[in-house]
Design a protein around this motif. Structure first.
Motif, PDB file in Angstrom:
ATOM      1  N   LEU A 243       0.891  -1.106   0.114  1.00  0.00           N
ATOM      2  CA  LEU A 243      -0.156   0.340   0.500  1.00  0.00           C
ATOM      3  C   LEU A 243       0.547   1.345  -0.052  1.00  0.00           C
ATOM      4  CD1 LEU A 243      -1.948  -2.351   0.482  1.00  0.00           C
ATOM      5  CD2 LEU A 243      -2.723  -0.858   2.630  1.00  0.00           C
ATOM      6  N   MET A 244       0.635   2.354  -1.035  1.00  0.00           N
ATOM      7  CA  MET A 244       1.906   3.409  -1.242  1.00  0.00           C
ATOM      8  C   MET A 244       1.051   4.350  -0.609  1.00  0.00           C
ATOM      9  SD  MET A 244       2.491   6.403  -3.169  1.00  0.00           S
ATOM     10  CE  MET A 244       1.648   6.118  -4.294  1.00  0.00           C
ATOM     11  N   GLN A 245       1.307   5.460   0.505  1.00  0.00           N
ATOM     12  CA  GLN A 245       0.178   6.652   0.590  1.00  0.00           C
ATOM     13  C   GLN A 245       1.353   7.856   0.744  1.00  0.00           C
ATOM     14  OE1 GLN A 245      -1.577   6.142   4.891  1.00  0.00           O
ATOM     15  NE2 GLN A 245      -0.676   7.872   5.194  1.00  0.00           N
ATOM     16  N   PRO A 246       1.482   8.467  -0.749  1.00  0.00           N
ATOM     17  CA  PRO A 246       2.080   9.463  -0.975  1.00  0.00           C
ATOM     18  C   PRO A 246       2.103  10.982  -0.526  1.00  0.00           C
ATOM     19  CG  PRO A 246       0.351   9.435  -1.823  1.00  0.00           C
ATOM     20  CD  PRO A 246       0.112   7.841  -1.502  1.00  0.00           C
ATOM     21  N   ASN A 247       1.157  11.427   0.942  1.00  0.00           N
ATOM     22  CA  ASN A 247       0.236  12.411   1.304  1.00  0.00           C
ATOM     23  C   ASN A 247       0.747  13.580   0.249  1.00  0.00           C
ATOM     24  OD1 ASN A 247       0.272  13.291   3.961  1.00  0.00           O
ATOM     25  ND2 ASN A 247       2.010  13.758   4.324  1.00  0.00           N
ATOM     26  N   LEU A 248       0.091  13.141  -0.085  1.00  0.00           N
ATOM     27  CA  LEU A 248       0.825  14.892  -0.903  1.00  0.00           C
ATOM     28  C   LEU A 248      -0.517  15.988  -0.455  1.00  0.00           C
ATOM     29  CD1 LEU A 248       0.943  13.527  -4.748  1.00  0.00           C
ATOM     30  CD2 LEU A 248       2.936  14.961  -3.153  1.00  0.00           C
ATOM     31  N   PRO A 249      -0.313  17.575  -0.315  1.00  0.00           N
ATOM     32  CA  PRO A 249      -0.605  18.285  -0.186  1.00  0.00           C
ATOM     33  C   PRO A 249      -2.589  18.406  -1.364  1.00  0.00           C
ATOM     34  CG  PRO A 249       1.126  19.084  -0.207  1.00  0.00           C
ATOM     35  CD  PRO A 249       1.717  18.078  -0.592  1.00  0.00           C
ATOM     36  N   GLN A 250      -3.289  18.261  -0.674  1.00  0.00           N
ATOM     37  CA  GLN A 250      -4.364  19.082  -1.755  1.00  0.00           C
ATOM     38  C   GLN A 250      -4.191  19.428  -2.989  1.00  0.00           C
ATOM     39  OE1 GLN A 250      -6.673  16.019  -2.188  1.00  0.00           O
ATOM     40  NE2 GLN A 250      -7.479  17.344  -3.882  1.00  0.00           N
ATOM     41  N   ASP A 251      -3.604  20.860  -2.536  1.00  0.00           N
ATOM     42  CA  ASP A 251      -3.455  22.417  -3.465  1.00  0.00           C
ATOM     43  C   ASP A 251      -2.976  21.974  -4.882  1.00  0.00           C
ATOM     44  OD1 ASP A 251      -1.427  22.169  -1.868  1.00  0.00           O
ATOM     45  OD2 ASP A 251      -1.493  23.686  -1.557  1.00  0.00           O
ATOM     46  N   ALA A 252      -1.771  20.872  -4.129  1.00  0.00           N
ATOM     47  CA  ALA A 252      -0.672  19.707  -5.348  1.00  0.00           C
ATOM     48  C   ALA A 252      -0.988  19.262  -6.114  1.00  0.00           C
ATOM     49  CB  ALA A 252       0.905  20.324  -4.497  1.00  0.00           C
ATOM     50  N   LYS A 253      -1.756  18.692  -5.559  1.00  0.00           N
ATOM     51  CA  LYS A 253      -1.796  17.726  -5.859  1.00  0.00           C
ATOM     52  C   LYS A 253      -2.894  16.827  -7.104  1.00  0.00           C
ATOM     53  CE  LYS A 253      -4.466  12.858  -4.688  1.00  0.00           C
ATOM     54  NZ  LYS A 253      -3.107  11.543  -5.095  1.00  0.00           N
ATOM     55  N   PHE A 254      -3.839  17.920  -7.733  1.00  0.00           N
ATOM     56  CA  PHE A 254      -4.859  17.542  -8.618  1.00  0.00           C
ATOM     57  C   PHE A 254      -4.619  19.386  -9.451  1.00  0.00           C
ATOM     58  CE2 PHE A 254      -8.003  15.407  -8.237  1.00  0.00           C
ATOM     59  CZ  PHE A 254      -7.469  14.621  -7.461  1.00  0.00           C
ATOM     60  N   ASN A 255      -3.147  20.174  -9.167  1.00  0.00           N
ATOM     61  CA  ASN A 255      -2.281  21.245 -10.670  1.00  0.00           C
ATOM     62  C   ASN A 255      -2.278  19.865 -11.354  1.00  0.00           C
ATOM     63  OD1 ASN A 255      -1.046  22.668 -11.446  1.00  0.00           O
ATOM     64  ND2 ASN A 255      -0.573  23.742  -9.705  1.00  0.00           N
ATOM     65  N   PRO A 256      -2.620  20.470 -12.705  1.00  0.00           N
ATOM     66  CA  PRO A 256      -1.390  19.654 -13.849  1.00  0.00           C
ATOM     67  C   PRO A 256      -0.359  19.476 -14.457  1.00  0.00           C
ATOM     68  CG  PRO A 256      -3.871  20.527 -14.515  1.00  0.00           C
ATOM     69  CD  PRO A 256      -2.864  20.681 -13.151  1.00  0.00           C
ATOM     70  N   GLN A 257       0.045  20.678 -14.121  1.00  0.00           N
ATOM     71  CA  GLN A 257       1.322  21.141 -13.891  1.00  0.00           C
ATOM     72  C   GLN A 257       2.652  20.643 -12.705  1.00  0.00           C
ATOM     73  OE1 GLN A 257       1.903  25.325 -12.873  1.00  0.00           O
ATOM     74  NE2 GLN A 257       0.661  26.342 -14.848  1.00  0.00           N
ATOM     75  N   ASN A 258       2.139  20.185 -11.943  1.00  0.00           N
ATOM     76  CA  ASN A 258       2.303  18.850 -11.017  1.00  0.00           C
ATOM     77  C   ASN A 258       2.926  17.623 -12.048  1.00  0.00           C
ATOM     78  OD1 ASN A 258       3.769  21.215  -9.558  1.00  0.00           O
ATOM     79  ND2 ASN A 258       1.798  20.756  -8.755  1.00  0.00           N
ATOM     80  N   ALA A 259       2.202  17.280 -12.897  1.00  0.00           N
ATOM     81  CA  ALA A 259       1.711  15.418 -13.095  1.00  0.00           C
ATOM     82  C   ALA A 259       3.479  14.722 -13.218  1.00  0.00           C
ATOM     83  CB  ALA A 259       1.115  15.439 -14.201  1.00  0.00           C
TER      84      ALA A 259
END
Length: 530
Positions: A243-259
């Motif tokens: 199980l992989m838990q990345p713990n990414l902040p939500q504001d960064a998570k859905f930014n296509p620039q950070n894909a």
């Protein structure tokens, strides 16, 4: 202050003092919920509820009903205000767009949900008997109002009162027979039983209902101790989960620039060695990532699939959350987008998927009857998908090579008792992918995990849960947490898959046993003792 004097103070209260008492009593119920799980405190809101209804007096049934409804609304408003305050965190993820609307989630939603206990109080007053029977009347009325809350307008069964007892695993085993609503029925009755000590005449009779509640509580504990085996449940042979838990902040998570950065983070973390003796992803048969893992359409991004294929050893499979595009229908300008779970084999091919059926109102879509109004004031759904997600057609099992069929539930779907198992042969486990990163380090993710865990007890199936920010973990079919990653941490968890348990009575009968209990409690409400 003597208990009888306290009861008199509540019963005789009127106007704003009574509303304040109801508000505070209802709010105290949140202390019995995760993460605190101070379940004995269920006595406070339920006992005060009895006295509030006792004090709903008037010359006609209409005035008595109205007085009870008002008290019930304030009681419910306090409960939901204290139990759902964490929803405000979601409005701060994109504060420039949504912060102004925070009162809608933090205040307006609890105000709306309070209508259900208000109806419960009102119905209880209509059937309110004398003596100890009113304890059972309250249990029936509040539980039926909770059942309505879980079904009306697609339902919102979050923090149903039975969850106040679900933190104690022995007590929670009663859900394997009667489900969450059956547990709610007995929870309200047990919590309300001490109320008669403040109103009954002195003598042995006043102890009958509290003694009955104590016996019932001991019975629940005894049943749970008997039902849970002393040994760990054996694992399914040949299955090694990561199980992989990345713990990414939500504001960064859905930014296509950070894909690119997001995918690289997933790949690196997934291959992390957890000990000197492990070889990262080489040691596992199935790698699992959380809900909505990417800010792009995985199935239409061959470069990402190619990089995933390069990570996966032969015969290792990835199960991941991802947005999925359907087919564009005639007359439509774009394809429907689904919140999905997708299965990717070691060649980078998507071989199976499940589309979320029960979407989150206002979070993933806007209800049709409110859409024009909501968009008119500048609001939209929280997800960055134009028009919101489309709902899947039906709940189907997810078939993954090397695993038993999965009852897949994405995020919010895990809170609906009796609705997590697809039609057909019994699955081998419940798979819950979620992203609670919207709510930060609040009580919300703890409450969500507790509700998913109760589904394991109800259905007698193990739970595999992977969350972006936590809580991720493996739960056996008796609700025991086998392994977990805490909230707000980055990491991977290697574990086996516990075998499924015996088919529970709740899995066979659904809410039929609960309905029978309601009938029994209605009969018991005619008791006049104490």
């Amino acid at each position: 202050m003597r208990f009888s004097a306290l009861a008199d103070k509540v019963i005789l209260a009127w106007g704003w003092p009574k509303r304040l008492i109801a508000l505070v009593a209802g709010a105290s119920g949140a202390l019995a919920l995760p993460p605190l799980d101070l379940w004995p405190l269920i006595v406070v809101p339920m006992t005060v509820a009895v006295w509030l209804i006792d004090g709903a007096v008037g010359e006609t049934w209409r005035t008595r009903f109205q007085s009870a409804v008002v008290a019930g609304w304030w009681w419910g408003f306090g409960f939901f205000l204290a139990g759902l305050w964490w929803l405000g965190a979601a409005f701060l993820v994109e504060a420039d767009k949504f912060a102004w609307a925070m009162p809608l989630g933090v205040v307006a939603l609890p105000a709306f949900l309070a209508l259900f206990p208000a109806l419960g109080f009102g119905f209880a007053r209509l059937i309110w008997p004398h003596g100890g029977g009113r304890i059972f009347a309250l249990a029936v009325a509040l539980t039926l109002s909770e059942y309505l809350r879980g079904h009306v307008l697609t339902g919102f069964p979050w923090n149903v009162y039975g969850m106040m007892l679900a933190g104690q695993n022995w007590i929670a085993q009663f859900a394997s027979i009667a489900g969450l609503y059956g547990l709610t029925l007995v929870a309200v009755a047990i919590g309300a039983a001490p109320a008669v000590l403040g109103t009954a005449k002195p003598g042995p009779a006043r102890w009958r209902i509290p003694a009955l509640a104590l016996v019932a509580l001991c019975g629940l504990l005894g049943f749970g101790a008997w039902r849970i085996p002393t040994q760990p449940v054996a694992n399914v042979s040949g299955v090694k989960l990561r199980l992989m838990q990345p713990n990414l902040p939500q504001d960064a998570k859905f930014n296509p620039q950070n894909a690119e950065l997001i995918l690289a983070h997933y790949l690196k973390l997934s291959d992390r060695a957890t000990s000197p003796a492990t070889l990262g992803v080489q040691d596992v048969t199935h790698l699992i990532w959380p809900e909505s893992a990417f800010p792009f359409l995985l199935g239409r991004t061959p470069q990402a699939l190619s990089r995933i294929a390069a990570l996966l050893p032969p015969n290792t499979t990835l199960i991941t959350g991802a947005a999925r595009a359907g087919e564009t229908l005639p007359g439509e300008s774009r394809p429907p987008i689904y919140n999905s779970v997708q299965v990717v084999n070691d060649e980078g091919v998507v071989v199976a998927s499940y589309d979320k059926v029960h979407l989150v109102p206002f979070g993933e879509y806007l209800p049709a009857f409110l859409e024009k109004l909501i968009r008119g004031v500048g609001l939209s759904e929280f997800v960055s998908v134009p028009g919101g997600f489309a709902a899947g057609e039906r709940h189907t099992p997810l078939i993954v090579r090397g695993l038993p069929p999965a009852a897949t539930v994405i995020c919010y779907e895990a809170v609906f008792p009796g609705a997590v198992i697809p039609e057909g042969p019994r699955p081998g486990y419940i798979l819950n992918l979620t992203n609670d990163g919207w709510f930060g380090q609040t009580s919300g993710p703890y409450q969500h995990f507790a509700q998913a865990r109760l589904r394991s007890i109800e259905e007698g199936l193990p739970l595999v849960r992977v969350a972006n920010t936590g809580i991720s973990g493996i739960v056996d079919s008796y609700g025991r947490v086998v392994a977990s990653l805490p909230l707000g941490t980055e990491g991977v968890l290697d574990a086996g898959l516990p075998r499924s348990g015996p088919v529970t009575l709740y899995a066979q009968l659904g809410d039929a046993f609960f309905a029978g209990l309601v009938a029994v409690f209605l009969l018991l409400s005619r008791i006049r003792a104490a």
